[in-house]
Design an enzyme around this catalytic site. Sequence first.
Site, mmCIF file in Angstrom:
data_model
loop_
_atom_site.group_PDB
_atom_site.id
_atom_site.type_symbol
_atom_site.label_atom_id
_atom_site.label_comp_id
_atom_site.label_asym_id
_atom_site.label_seq_id
_atom_site.Cartn_x
_atom_site.Cartn_y
_atom_site.Cartn_z
ATOM 1 C CB SER A 8 38.877 39.233 -2.136
ATOM 2 O OG SER A 8 39.567 39.237 -0.907
ATOM 3 C CG HIS A 33 35.284 39.296 1.130
ATOM 4 N ND1 HIS A 33 36.221 40.299 1.302
ATOM 5 C CD2 HIS A 33 35.994 38.141 1.100
ATOM 6 C CE1 HIS A 33 37.429 39.781 1.387
ATOM 7 N NE2 HIS A 33 37.318 38.461 1.262
ATOM 8 C CG ASN A 34 35.892 44.282 1.516
ATOM 9 O OD1 ASN A 34 36.123 43.188 1.007
ATOM 10 N ND2 ASN A 34 36.492 45.384 1.116
ATOM 11 C CD GLU A 37 39.239 42.781 4.319
ATOM 12 O OE1 GLU A 37 39.109 42.127 3.276
ATOM 13 O OE2 GLU A 37 39.605 43.970 4.323
#
Length: 473
Positions: free
Chosen positions: A130, A188-189, A192
């Site tokens: 990332s 994580h996304n 996000e």
Amino acid sequence: MSEQKYDYGMIGLGTMGRNLVFNMADHGFSVSGFDQDTRQVDNLEKERGDRKVHGTRSPQEFVDSLKQPRVIMLLVPAGKIVDAVVNELKPLLSPEDLIMDCGNSHYTDTDIRTAALAKDNMHFMGVGVSGGESGARFGPSIMPGGNKSAYDRVAPMLEAVSAKVNNTEPCVAYLGTGSAGHYVKMVHNGIEYGLMQLISETYQLLKETGGLNNDELHEVFKTWNEGRLQSYLISITADIFNQNDELTNNRLIDMVLDSAGQKGTGAWTSEDAMALQIPIPVIDAAVTARNLSGLKEVRVVAQQKLKGPEGVSKTDKKELIALLEQALYFATITIYSQGMALLQRASVEYKYGLNLSEVAKIWRGGCIIRATLLEQISAAYTQQPGIANLMLSDAIAAELAGSQTGIRKIAGLAAEAGVPMPATMTALAYYDTYRHAWLPANLLQAQRDYFGAHTYKRNDREGVFHSHWNQKA
Ligand code: 6PG
């Protein structure tokens, strides 16, 4: 064919791949690259300067250019292309060779690919990367999973190229077995998506109810970035409001269409959370909000048709900004809490062996969701590793308590003004649901038993019960 053998191979020489190659070379590793599109190989050679970087023009030449056992990194679009590349490479490889998929592949694909290569004693690792183009060039956050001994072979390189927190702490760690790396990157996304939606809702309320112009919005986010909200996404948001359009006299943000696309990792996070029955409603709301943003044409029609509130009272700008700072902070905490809760459950279900403190630590730098708050999150999981939810850590619970007034007032203001804040309001609902020892699910049980004889449990004795509910008392 070149005589020199290279330390690492990279397939996929688009901007991300090329940047990672140059990052590796700048740290003393020699890299050979290949791309189906020979123009990308030309670009690599044009831009390499005197770095130990080599371009190849066929899979065979590429494979022959690498030291054995080979380490080959892939930065190609997720999906069928990864399989196509692996299938083309496999007959050319030898036992112990390692392929690292550094794209956003679905974790189940990573498990399948790992098992398929293991049959021939080859290794496959799912590695989340990332930080976008500049992260790849100057230090991304790296989330590797898979075989530990394969990881140990590449650990020094990954540590060298990763982002560093406090100049020394690398934003990479071995996360766990199998598809752990790609799973952590997926979550994580999801986080996000949630953070981006919260910030966007905050912008809408500041703009529509507070009447802030772009200069004022820039100042608000810039100031917030100096406090507890400090993060990459808040900092780029401040920049965005400042940027002029080259084609008109307006700010660029006002010329961008209000309809956002997606590659799917947010939806994958929601889908897996649903399958595991782990509530991540703020992330779900963010994915839904993105889908709603896509319905631009119908929203234009609906604006004429669907009535909102009338005569909305104005709020003092300063007060609105202060309340929103609290609301955004509160909601941000709930997003990280939900992402971490999903990782905790997934780690058990998929036997990853994740260390949540470590995950939070490698997210402190390089990645899109990097934030000062992650330092506290990492500390919370170090102090109370088995905690059921981040919100239950003493320090984090105190942060939530201290900012709840803001989010409650903002939810009220938004509802009264008819400004949509689905993720923000869901964050509050999640908190209030979570902190209720009693919820009205007794009624759900009763309804299920009433219409479908699904039975129910009682709160005063063990066992399973069924009643004839339609009988008059
Ligand atoms: C990152 C980003 C990166 C990518 C997003 C965009 O961590 O560097 O997450 O992986 O830009 O996946 O996702 P959407 O296209 O779905 O918004």
